[in-house]
Design an enzyme around this catalytic site. Structure first.
Site, mmCIF file in Angstrom:
data_model
loop_
_atom_site.group_PDB
_atom_site.id
_atom_site.type_symbol
_atom_site.label_atom_id
_atom_site.label_comp_id
_atom_site.label_asym_id
_atom_site.label_seq_id
_atom_site.Cartn_x
_atom_site.Cartn_y
_atom_site.Cartn_z
ATOM 1 C CG ASP A 61 2.586 -2.114 -6.328
ATOM 2 O OD1 ASP A 61 2.388 -1.365 -5.364
ATOM 3 O OD2 ASP A 61 3.749 -2.447 -6.682
ATOM 4 C CD GLU A 77 -2.758 9.841 3.573
ATOM 5 O OE1 GLU A 77 -3.537 9.709 2.629
ATOM 6 O OE2 GLU A 77 -3.147 10.059 4.740
ATOM 7 C CG LEU A 112 -1.338 7.319 6.010
ATOM 8 C CD1 LEU A 112 -0.279 6.392 6.557
ATOM 9 C CD2 LEU A 112 -2.233 6.552 5.073
ATOM 10 C CB ALA A 141 12.137 11.460 26.220
ATOM 11 C CB CYS A 164 7.263 10.071 6.862
ATOM 12 S SG CYS A 164 6.160 9.182 5.757
ATOM 13 C CE LYS A 183 3.968 4.611 13.543
ATOM 14 N NZ LYS A 183 3.206 5.838 13.491
#
Ligand SMILES: NC(=O)c1ccc[n+]([C@@H]2O[C@H](COP(=O)([O-])OP(=O)(O)OC[C@H]3O[C@@H](n4cnc5c(N)ncnc54)[C@H](O)[C@@H]3O)[C@@H](O)[C@H]2O)c1
Length: 437
Positions: free
Chosen positions: A30, A150, A152, A251, A259, A319
């Protein structure tokens, strides 16, 4: 087999750790020195269930470094999982992917397979191949490019990687295909080998389909509220049809994350660029944009303005199960509430530090418990369906709030729980319980 992974975000780090857990020697690269230092000590810089534990268990197979030249020099397989954020015109920003491509071209000293995990527009793998071949320092070696999108989901990233729904391998030659099949030999998942452009498209088509499903259900939910149907009952009925399936039918106040928002916009942009229009995806984007503001619009029924109101905010991540705030509905709603003069009391189990960095402290009290956030509140808005919120004894809303009005953007509770409680409970696509006229 020597494996390198470029980028240690949600995709790169999880990929690296899962490969290491299967016994591969993996070097994770990284550019972020701070992050690398933390990982060298065996600590995950991101929150993802099960990741820290698996990382600790697999440390003997893992190396973390900023030294890309050393990592790519003799790697046989190099996974690329750097970000491809949205540009202002909606297209995908490929700067980081090209940066890595250039670094590989300058460093690779043996035949290798470069595996693009980052989500990239259709045709990018072909362009990367030409780019790398032009820039390649050692002209005696062959650098193959494979697409391996990906799938995931954050919050279940480790499980999704170890038990993937499918592994899509997009190649134009036999060698990279065989290498990837070998790498994934220890992963039990259906493997689909296709052309590179198809693999790139599988990713966008899948993500955009899920975004579409969410926006569709949200529009149905909005209509349910108007015509007196209950969206939970409706989606239960829909989900029993195996052609529809019962997942992604919740809902709420719209999708967020790193994403769906960018991948819908990128495909839309790509279609327009090719003189085509994907109208369904464009509609999904529009619906999502307005859905995000649903709770604040509902709140206007109870308060003409929010000046000096105490508002409890439960959840700020896009989320549960993640500390990621990218495109979270809270990020657009909180500034609006602050602008209107509200005082906010925010609770989130893992996202608050990131939120504080983004939004600051003015007129915000960051609370360690849900109860603290509810103290004396005139209104409570639920942005994320954390388990702690779902498990809360709803009588607490009445006990602790000054005026118990709860607007839930994630339908955390069955309506029955609020009957005869004196708490006004509004959610998405369902009747409001104990409504005030
Ligand atoms: N997050 C998800 O749930 C998810 C799921 C599927 C696919 N994807 C796709 O995967 C890609 C990565 O997403 P993410 O969420 O993991 O991103 P992220 O932003 O969390 O991580 C990207 C990492 O790459 C590093 N980086 C940038 N340039 C680099 C370089 N030259 N060399 C090494 N590292 C470099 C950054 O410092 C950062 O740590 C994106 O294309 C995304 O669309 C993400």
């Amino acid at each position: 087999m020597k494996i390198a992974v470029a980028g240690t975000g949600y995709v790169g780090l999880v990929t690296g750790v899962c490969l290491a857990s299967k016994g591969y020697r993996v070097t994770c690269v990284d550019v972020d020195e701070e992050k690398v230092k933390i990982m060298q000590e065996g600590v995950s810089p991101i929150y993802e269930p099960g990741l820290s534990e698996l990382m600790m268990e697999s440390m003997e197979n893992l190396t973390f470094t900023t030294d890309y030249a050393e990592a790519y020099k003799d790697a046989e397989v190099i996974f690329v999982g750097v970000g491809t954020p949205e540009k202002s015109d909606g297209s995908a920003n490929l700067t980081y992917v090209y940066q890595v491509a250039k670094q590989i071209a300058q460093s690779a000293d043996r035949d290798c397979v470069v595996v693009i995990k980052s989500t990239v527009p259709i045709g990018t793998n072909d362009k990367l191949e030409s780019y790398i071949h032009d820039k390649q320092k050692n002209k005696d070696i062959k650098i193959y490019i494979a697409s391996n999108p990906e799938f995931l989901a954050q919050g279940t990233a480790v499980r999704d990687t170890l038990h993937a729904s499918r592994i899509v391998i997009g190649t134009e030659e036999e060698y990279p295909k065989q290498v990837l099949l070998k790498v994934y030999e220890k992963f039990e998942a259906p493997k689909l080998t296709v052309g590179r452009r198809s693999a790139e498209m599988v990713k966008y088509a899948s993500n955009d389909f899920l975004a579409l499903k969410i926006s569709y259900v949200n529009e149905i939910a909005n209509l349910c509220e108007t015509v007196g149907a209950d969206v939970e009952e409706v989606t239960k009925g829909m989900g029993l049809d195996p052609r529809i399936g019962n997942r992604f039918l919740n809902a709420g106040i719209g999708y967020g994350g790193s994403c769906f928002p960018k991948d819908t916009k990128a495909l839309s942009w790509l279609a327009r660029f090719n003189d085509k229009e994907i109208r369904t995806v464009r509609a999904a984007i529009e619906v999502n944009e307005s859905q995000k503001f649903k709770l604040v619009k509902k709140a206007k029924k109870y308060y003409d303005d929010f000046l000096f109101l105490n508002i409890a905010i439960l959840g700020c991540t896009f989320k549960p199960g993640t500390d990621d705030l990218r495109e979270a509905p809270s990020l657009v709603n909180v500034p609006l509430l602050l602008e209107d003069g509200a005082h906010l009391r925010i609770w989130d189990p893992v996202g608050m530090e990131n939120f504080r960095k983004r939004i600051g402290e003015k007129n915000i009290c960051y609370c360690n418990t849900i109860e603290e956030a509810l103290e004396d509140a005139d209104l409570c808005l639920i942005f994320t369906e954390w388990d702690e919120v779902k498990k809360l004894d709803v009588r607490k809303y009445k006990e602790l709030m000054k005026r118990p009005i709860v607007l839930d953007g994630r339908n955390c509770y069955p309506l029955e729980r609020f009957e005869n409680t004196g708490i006004t409970y509004g959610s998405v696509g369902r009747r409001t319980v104990n409504d005030i006229n």
